[in-house]
Design a protein around this motif. Structure first.
Motif, PDB file in Angstrom:
ATOM      1  N   HIS A  79       0.986  -1.293   0.053  1.00 56.95           N
ATOM      2  CA  HIS A  79       0.054  -0.099   0.005  1.00 56.95           C
ATOM      3  C   HIS A  79       1.004   1.400  -0.007  1.00 56.95           C
ATOM      4  O   HIS A  79       0.489   2.192  -0.699  1.00 56.95           O
ATOM      5  CB  HIS A  79      -0.787  -0.075   1.355  1.00 56.95           C
ATOM      6  CG  HIS A  79      -1.809   1.101   1.318  1.00 56.95           C
ATOM      7  ND1 HIS A  79      -2.316   1.602   2.586  1.00 56.95           N
ATOM      8  CD2 HIS A  79      -2.254   2.025   0.332  1.00 56.95           C
ATOM      9  CE1 HIS A  79      -3.241   2.588   2.364  1.00 56.95           C
ATOM     10  NE2 HIS A  79      -3.138   2.911   1.085  1.00 56.95           N
ATOM     11  N   HIS A 383      -5.132  13.681  -0.955  1.00 54.53           N
ATOM     12  CA  HIS A 383      -6.057  12.971  -0.132  1.00 54.53           C
ATOM     13  C   HIS A 383      -5.854  13.126   1.279  1.00 54.53           C
ATOM     14  O   HIS A 383      -4.631  13.364   1.782  1.00 54.53           O
ATOM     15  CB  HIS A 383      -5.921  11.546  -0.651  1.00 54.53           C
ATOM     16  CG  HIS A 383      -4.626  10.792  -0.291  1.00 54.53           C
ATOM     17  ND1 HIS A 383      -3.465  11.059  -0.661  1.00 54.53           N
ATOM     18  CD2 HIS A 383      -4.491   9.967   0.746  1.00 54.53           C
ATOM     19  CE1 HIS A 383      -2.492  10.367  -0.210  1.00 54.53           C
ATOM     20  NE2 HIS A 383      -3.066   9.493   0.666  1.00 54.53           N
ATOM     21  N   ASP A 389      -8.411   3.218   5.921  1.00 56.14           N
ATOM     22  CA  ASP A 389      -7.708   2.652   4.487  1.00 56.14           C
ATOM     23  C   ASP A 389      -6.385   1.948   4.913  1.00 56.14           C
ATOM     24  O   ASP A 389      -5.645   1.330   4.036  1.00 56.14           O
ATOM     25  CB  ASP A 389      -7.264   3.957   3.570  1.00 56.14           C
ATOM     26  CG  ASP A 389      -8.425   4.849   3.118  1.00 56.14           C
ATOM     27  OD1 ASP A 389      -9.408   4.200   2.999  1.00 56.14           O
ATOM     28  OD2 ASP A 389      -8.381   6.163   2.884  1.00 56.14           O
ATOM     29  N   TYR A 390      -6.140   1.818   6.203  1.00 51.81           N
ATOM     30  CA  TYR A 390      -4.953   0.951   6.332  1.00 51.81           C
ATOM     31  C   TYR A 390      -5.134  -0.422   6.229  1.00 51.81           C
ATOM     32  O   TYR A 390      -6.038  -0.950   6.453  1.00 51.81           O
ATOM     33  CB  TYR A 390      -4.438   1.300   8.024  1.00 51.81           C
ATOM     34  CG  TYR A 390      -4.060   2.560   8.248  1.00 51.81           C
ATOM     35  CD1 TYR A 390      -3.360   3.605   7.428  1.00 51.81           C
ATOM     36  CD2 TYR A 390      -4.396   3.281   9.528  1.00 51.81           C
ATOM     37  CE1 TYR A 390      -3.093   4.912   7.868  1.00 51.81           C
ATOM     38  CE2 TYR A 390      -4.016   4.492   9.984  1.00 51.81           C
ATOM     39  CZ  TYR A 390      -3.335   5.362   9.047  1.00 51.81           C
ATOM     40  OH  TYR A 390      -2.888   6.431   9.358  1.00 51.81           O
ATOM     41  N   GLN A 407      -0.016   9.785  -3.117  1.00 48.42           N
ATOM     42  CA  GLN A 407      -0.734   8.570  -2.798  1.00 48.42           C
ATOM     43  C   GLN A 407      -0.320   7.406  -3.754  1.00 48.42           C
ATOM     44  O   GLN A 407      -0.223   7.646  -5.123  1.00 48.42           O
ATOM     45  CB  GLN A 407      -2.245   8.553  -2.943  1.00 48.42           C
ATOM     46  CG  GLN A 407      -2.988   7.445  -2.415  1.00 48.42           C
ATOM     47  CD  GLN A 407      -4.587   7.823  -2.389  1.00 48.42           C
ATOM     48  OE1 GLN A 407      -4.877   8.603  -3.066  1.00 48.42           O
ATOM     49  NE2 GLN A 407      -5.290   7.097  -1.623  1.00 48.42           N
ATOM     50  N   LYS A 421      -5.061   0.997  -5.923  1.00 44.68           N
ATOM     51  CA  LYS A 421      -6.129   1.849  -5.315  1.00 44.68           C
ATOM     52  C   LYS A 421      -7.505   1.835  -6.055  1.00 44.68           C
ATOM     53  O   LYS A 421      -7.395   1.594  -7.147  1.00 44.68           O
ATOM     54  CB  LYS A 421      -5.670   3.350  -5.481  1.00 44.68           C
ATOM     55  CG  LYS A 421      -6.554   4.513  -4.883  1.00 44.68           C
ATOM     56  CD  LYS A 421      -5.736   5.739  -5.198  1.00 44.68           C
ATOM     57  CE  LYS A 421      -6.670   7.015  -4.703  1.00 44.68           C
ATOM     58  NZ  LYS A 421      -7.872   6.970  -5.454  1.00 44.68           N
ATOM     59  N   GLU A 422      -8.442   1.749  -5.275  1.00 44.51           N
ATOM     60  CA  GLU A 422      -9.763   1.820  -5.878  1.00 44.51           C
ATOM     61  C   GLU A 422     -10.090   2.805  -6.763  1.00 44.51           C
ATOM     62  O   GLU A 422      -9.850   4.167  -6.377  1.00 44.51           O
ATOM     63  CB  GLU A 422     -10.873   1.670  -4.488  1.00 44.51           C
ATOM     64  CG  GLU A 422     -10.833   0.294  -3.923  1.00 44.51           C
ATOM     65  CD  GLU A 422     -11.866   0.432  -2.666  1.00 44.51           C
ATOM     66  OE1 GLU A 422     -12.994   1.085  -2.921  1.00 44.51           O
ATOM     67  OE2 GLU A 422     -11.975  -0.268  -1.589  1.00 44.51           O
TER      68      GLU A 422
END
Length: 424
Positions: A79, A383, A389-390, A407, A421-422
């Protein structure tokens, strides 16, 4: 099947240039313009970097998996754009034997989504004076040695450990801490310690061990690495040692660059880490140490804990802060965007420099024939860092809620997407 990453801003060597990457069988096979492949990833002008390299994480696996495990820790790394990490051995049981080391390496490979390099301990159980079988540990997959979380208290023990590490071509990565000077402290010596009425930690707990170990490293010729340097005097000692030709490297943790003890707003356990947050002068010295090459790299010291572990303020909370998921965006926003660091400097401290220091020839750079370990970052969209989100089990960080740039859009390991990422 081949994959092409199109329209990226590629960080190659010391430069950022527009171009495409072609990936086949997990390797980078072409770098250029107008490349084609069976699958296409449109980077859309985003930064395409070598996967980041973090030589200092804690995955708590085995024995402490309520805090983190290999799967959650490595997903958190992905991530954050990391594709190679070094996992510390302060787990239960400590991998003191080749058999235990083999089990950890197997678990890392089976459950990790990034490359996980496994540390072995400098001393058995990270305490005392007994030195494990370094040759056997290396044969079982150990890539370096550390007692992170604890300093080696005996100079004689460290001297013997360095001799054996040198013989087996292993890096000694030391958590420099003299326990008698640390004196059960919980916060840096200074006004905040006085304000909160907390037991202070003198900088001497770190600097005296660094001074000792540098002389031992000079004598033995071992590759000596200092974890999370945090004081002005530590930087000065390393600078002198490098001028003297001592084989030393060191890292700085992002939280020591971003926050000083002056900035601690309240008696909040999320600001408790070891080494502690230091003074503004120390913080500035760390920044200068990076810029002049004294400090070689940035490493997160990702140290997840449960909410219960971090409760009770400085007096009762465990030491440690998470870092894998926030480091690039925090440092890009608060240093690169305001011109303190260049983007290429930051990237080198997070890719090529740690790879070079630890001899990781298959990590830290984009080049033909290299593994397709890639991170794609969006530098232009802001963002808010959100706990939801973690991907780590740990949320013990004071950076939650910060509004940042940089990000991670996608992370690729050996040509396979391991984080996206979504919406991308």
């Amino acid at each position: 099947m081949s994959t092409v990453i199109k329209n990226g801003q590629l960080f190659i060597g010391d430069q950022i240039e527009s171009g495409d990457l072609l990936i086949e069988k997990g390797k980078i096979v072409a770098i250029g313009q107008s490349l084609t492949g069976d699958n296409e990833i449109d980077a859309g002008g985003k930064l395409v970097s070598p996967g980041l390299v973090d030589v200092h994480v804690h995955y708590r696996d085995p024995g402490q998996t309520n805090k983190e495990n290999v799967q959650t820790g490595s997903k958190a790394a992905a991530h954050g754009g990391f594709t190679t990490v070094g996992a510390m051995p302060n787990v239960t049981p400590v991998p003191n034997t080749p058999e235990l080391m083999s089990e950890m390496v197997k678990n890392n490979q089976e459950h990790g989504v990034v490359h996980i390099m496994q540390y072995g301990p400098i001393t058995t159980d990270e305490i005392g004076d007994k030195i494990p079988d370094y040759h056997g540990l290396k044969e079982a997959g150990c890539f370096a040695l550390s007692n992170d979380g604890k300093g080696v208290q005996s100079a004689q023990t460290m001297y013997l450990a360095m001799q054996q590490a040198k013989k087996n071509n292993l890096v000694i990565a030391e958590h420099a801490q003299d326990d008698s000077l640390f004196n059960l402290g919980v916060i840096n010596e200074g006004k905040k310690a006085e304000e909160f009425g907390m037991r202070p930690v003198t900088e001497l707990a770190e600097t005296t061990q660094i001074a000792r170990d540098l002389l031992l490293a000079q004598k033995t010729g071992v590759r000596y690495h200092i974890c999370h340097v945090s004081t002005e005097k530590s930087v000065a000692l390393v600078r002198l040692a490098k001028k003297a030709g001592i084989n030393v490297t060191c890292e700085v943790a992002p939280h020591h660059l971003l926050i000083a003890d002056y900035d601690i707003p309240a008696n909040d356990g999320n600001y408790k880490m070891n080494p502690p947050l230091r003074s503004k002068a120390d913080q500035q010295a760390l920044i200068e140490g990076l810029l002049d090459g004294t400090i070689d790299m940035i490493a997160t010291d990702h140290a997840p804990h449960t909410q219960e572990d971090k409760a009770g303020g400085f007096a009762k909370a465990a030491f440690g802060i998470t870092g894998s998921e926030t480091v690039f965006s925090e440092l890009y926003t608060y240093f690169v965007k305001i011109g303190v660091f260049s983007l290429t400097q930051l990237l080198k401290w997070l890719t090529a420099k740690p790879a070079e220091a630890f001899g990781l020839s298959q990590a830290g750079r984009i080049a033909l024939g290299q593994p397709a370990d890639i991170a794609i970052f969006d530098l232009n969209s802001c963002h808010k860092i959100a706990e939801a989100d973690y991907l780590s089990k740990g949320a013990n960080t004071p950076f939650t809620g910060d509004e940042v740039y940089g990000q991670t859009s996608m992370t690729i390991v050996d040509g396979k997407v391991v984080y996206q990422k979504e919406g991308n």
